[in-house]
Design an enzyme around this catalytic site. Structure first.
Site, PDB file in Angstrom:
ATOM      1  N   ASP A  86      41.082  44.289  33.337  1.00 30.83           N
ATOM      2  CA  ASP A  86      41.144  45.674  32.846  1.00 30.83           C
ATOM      3  C   ASP A  86      42.576  46.159  32.702  1.00 30.83           C
ATOM      4  O   ASP A  86      42.831  47.171  32.049  1.00 30.83           O
ATOM      5  CB  ASP A  86      40.373  46.574  33.815  1.00 30.83           C
ATOM      6  CG  ASP A  86      40.848  46.367  35.247  1.00 30.83           C
ATOM      7  OD1 ASP A  86      41.862  46.962  35.626  1.00 30.83           O
ATOM      8  OD2 ASP A  86      40.223  45.569  35.980  1.00 30.83           O
ATOM      9  N   ASP A 137      41.161  29.775  34.316  1.00 33.53           N
ATOM     10  CA  ASP A 137      40.654  29.967  35.671  1.00 33.53           C
ATOM     11  C   ASP A 137      41.844  30.073  36.644  1.00 33.53           C
ATOM     12  O   ASP A 137      42.679  29.166  36.708  1.00 33.53           O
ATOM     13  CB  ASP A 137      39.769  28.757  36.018  1.00 33.53           C
ATOM     14  CG  ASP A 137      39.012  28.966  37.319  1.00 33.53           C
ATOM     15  OD1 ASP A 137      39.446  29.795  38.146  1.00 33.53           O
ATOM     16  OD2 ASP A 137      37.981  28.291  37.505  1.00 33.53           O
ATOM     17  N   GLY A 138      41.880  31.160  37.415  1.00 39.51           N
ATOM     18  CA  GLY A 138      42.964  31.375  38.372  1.00 39.51           C
ATOM     19  C   GLY A 138      43.057  30.258  39.401  1.00 39.51           C
ATOM     20  O   GLY A 138      44.138  29.902  39.868  1.00 39.51           O
ATOM     21  N   ASP A 155      42.980  40.171  42.068  1.00 39.01           N
ATOM     22  CA  ASP A 155      42.191  41.322  41.604  1.00 39.01           C
ATOM     23  C   ASP A 155      40.927  40.753  40.972  1.00 39.01           C
ATOM     24  O   ASP A 155      40.748  40.747  39.752  1.00 39.01           O
ATOM     25  CB  ASP A 155      43.046  42.090  40.575  1.00 39.01           C
ATOM     26  CG  ASP A 155      42.379  43.355  40.092  1.00 39.01           C
ATOM     27  OD1 ASP A 155      41.225  43.605  40.466  1.00 39.01           O
ATOM     28  OD2 ASP A 155      43.028  44.084  39.316  1.00 39.01           O
ATOM     29  N   PRO A 162      32.063  33.540  38.290  1.00 35.75           N
ATOM     30  CA  PRO A 162      33.402  32.975  38.086  1.00 35.75           C
ATOM     31  C   PRO A 162      34.386  33.295  39.220  1.00 35.75           C
ATOM     32  O   PRO A 162      35.374  32.595  39.416  1.00 35.75           O
ATOM     33  CB  PRO A 162      33.865  33.613  36.762  1.00 35.75           C
ATOM     34  CG  PRO A 162      32.954  34.756  36.505  1.00 35.75           C
ATOM     35  CD  PRO A 162      31.671  34.468  37.221  1.00 35.75           C
TER      36      PRO A 162
HETATM   37  N1  SAM Z   1      38.399  46.032  40.622  1.00 39.47           N
HETATM   38  C1  SAM Z   1      37.366  45.120  40.406  1.00 39.47           C
HETATM   39  C2  SAM Z   1      36.335  45.013  41.467  1.00 39.47           C
HETATM   40  O1  SAM Z   1      36.628  44.707  42.632  1.00 39.47           O
HETATM   41  O2  SAM Z   1      35.192  45.261  41.120  1.00 39.47           O
HETATM   42  C3  SAM Z   1      37.859  43.834  39.898  1.00 39.47           C
HETATM   43  C4  SAM Z   1      38.205  44.059  38.474  1.00 39.47           C
HETATM   44  S1  SAM Z   1      38.764  42.809  37.472  1.00 39.47           S
HETATM   45  C5  SAM Z   1      37.902  43.322  36.048  1.00 39.47           C
HETATM   46  C6  SAM Z   1      38.067  41.285  37.983  1.00 39.47           C
HETATM   47  C7  SAM Z   1      38.319  40.201  36.964  1.00 39.47           C
HETATM   48  O3  SAM Z   1      38.403  38.945  37.601  1.00 39.47           O
HETATM   49  C8  SAM Z   1      37.246  40.069  35.886  1.00 39.47           C
HETATM   50  O4  SAM Z   1      37.733  40.487  34.663  1.00 39.47           O
HETATM   51  C9  SAM Z   1      36.884  38.585  35.884  1.00 39.47           C
HETATM   52  O5  SAM Z   1      36.678  38.051  34.595  1.00 39.47           O
HETATM   53  C10 SAM Z   1      38.105  38.002  36.580  1.00 39.47           C
HETATM   54  N2  SAM Z   1      37.837  36.693  37.206  1.00 39.47           N
HETATM   55  C11 SAM Z   1      36.742  36.294  37.879  1.00 39.47           C
HETATM   56  N3  SAM Z   1      36.873  35.022  38.258  1.00 39.47           N
HETATM   57  C12 SAM Z   1      38.084  34.598  37.838  1.00 39.47           C
HETATM   58  C13 SAM Z   1      38.782  33.365  37.934  1.00 39.47           C
HETATM   59  N4  SAM Z   1      38.239  32.309  38.546  1.00 39.47           N
HETATM   60  N5  SAM Z   1      40.021  33.290  37.383  1.00 39.47           N
HETATM   61  C14 SAM Z   1      40.576  34.358  36.760  1.00 39.47           C
HETATM   62  N6  SAM Z   1      39.951  35.542  36.630  1.00 39.47           N
HETATM   63  C15 SAM Z   1      38.724  35.663  37.161  1.00 39.47           C
END
Ligand code: SAM
Length: 284
Positions: A86, A137-138, A155, A162
């Site tokens: 976001d 992927d992080g 975050d 994922p």
């Molecule tokens: N503030 C939020 C919460 O706690 O509900 C988190 C918001 S942020 C939108 C989380 C993001 O992490 C998502 O957009 C998701 O696609 C991303 N995400 C999930 N798994 C991930 C991964 N393995 N690597 C990178 N990004 C990832």
């Protein structure tokens, strides 16, 4: 006719928001993405049915996930954000003119593109020239990084789908390696209140504690997250967020923040007894 969205916080508890419009729905390669508009919380979006960001309370989460670290080490220059599609964490980081580089690794490009379109204030600084976006992927991204970052912010979504890999020993070990010798890791640390999230927060704390010499937890009140009582992890190789707190230096930055302030910096580490007890169970 009334339209309500319900976020299932546990099997027995739901948070419901009255919705004016459900104006976007799509499935990416990774998750279901939906955007809604409400009177009370403005616009918000969900991933797999879980509320991620609302216009009304996102400032709380994004202030706390960024400024606590910058007020502990005001010399942070190289930052990695994992997740955070976001753009709210990047927006807050970009307010520090001395930060040189912000890498953001988001697995799902569609989250970034839809937030740029529908939540333009939150996503406004993803185009800052110091920001590099990686859509991967992080977990994989940190595998080969060593001694690069002053700060890593995790975050992420919850440890399902994922986001699961971002709560593993391997991931935290690689973050430790990717950090410089005085590096700081801040992660969203789930809620202590309901058993389901409390279990995850204890597991994450146990893993991080094994790696970092300094490992603390701080809290904030975020109305749309489970129970409203939310935790963040602060793990560090060198700096203690209380003993090394750089109050005057941070105040000289002159940033106007809506939630974080230097009194709260100290206060947010003062945890309720039941939360302290849970963390102590892990420590024993
Ligand atoms: N503030 C939020 C919460 O706690 O509900 C988190 C918001 S942020 C939108 C989380 C993001 O992490 C998502 O957009 C998701 O696609 C991303 N995400 C999930 N798994 C991930 C991964 N393995 N690597 C990178 N990004 C990832």
């Amino acid at each position: 006719m009334e339209l309500w969205f319900s976020d299932e916080q546990t099997e027995n508890v739901r948070l419901s928001l009255k919705v004016k419009r459900h104006f976007y729905t799509d499935k990416s390669d990774f998750q279901q993405i939906d955007f809604f508009e409400t009177d009370e919380f403005g616009k918000f979006f969900t991933l797999d049915g879980k509320i991620m960001v609302t216009e009304k309370d996102e400032f709380i989460y994004h202030d706390m996930i960024t400024h606590v670290a910058l007020a502990t080490n005001p010399n942070i220059r190289n930052v990695l954000v994992i997740g955070g599609g976001d753009g709210g964490s990047v927006r807050e980081l970009s307010r520090y003119h001395h930060i040189e580089k912000i890498d953001m690794v988001e697995i799902d490009e569609l989250v970034v593109r839809t937030c740029q379109k529908y939540l333009p204030i939150t996503a406004s600084k993803l185009v800052d020239p110091r920001v590099t976006l990686y859509f991967e992927d992080g977990l994989k991204f940190v595998q080969d990084k060593e001694n690069l970052y002053d700060l890593i912010i995790v975050d992420s979504t919850d440890p399902v789908g994922p986001g699961e890999g971002l709560f593993t020993n391997d991931f935290y070990t690689n973050c430790f390696k990717a950090l410089k010798k005085d590096g700081i890791l801040v992660n969203q640390h789930e809620s202590p209140f309901y058993n389901k999230q409390a279990h995850e927060m204890k597991r994450a704390h146990a893993k991080i504690k094994q790696l970092f010499p300094i490992c603390k937890v701080f809290q904030a009140h975020i109305p749309t997250y489970e129970s409203g009582h939310w935790l963040f992890g602060f793990a560090s190789k060198k700096y203690d967020p209380i003993k090394d707190f750089q109050k005057e230096t941070w105040e000289k930055f002159g940033l106007k923040t809506k939630y974080y302030n230097t009194d709260l910096h100290l206060g947010c580490f003062a945890l309720p007894t039941y939360v302290r007890d849970m963390l102590n169970e892990v420590n024993e």
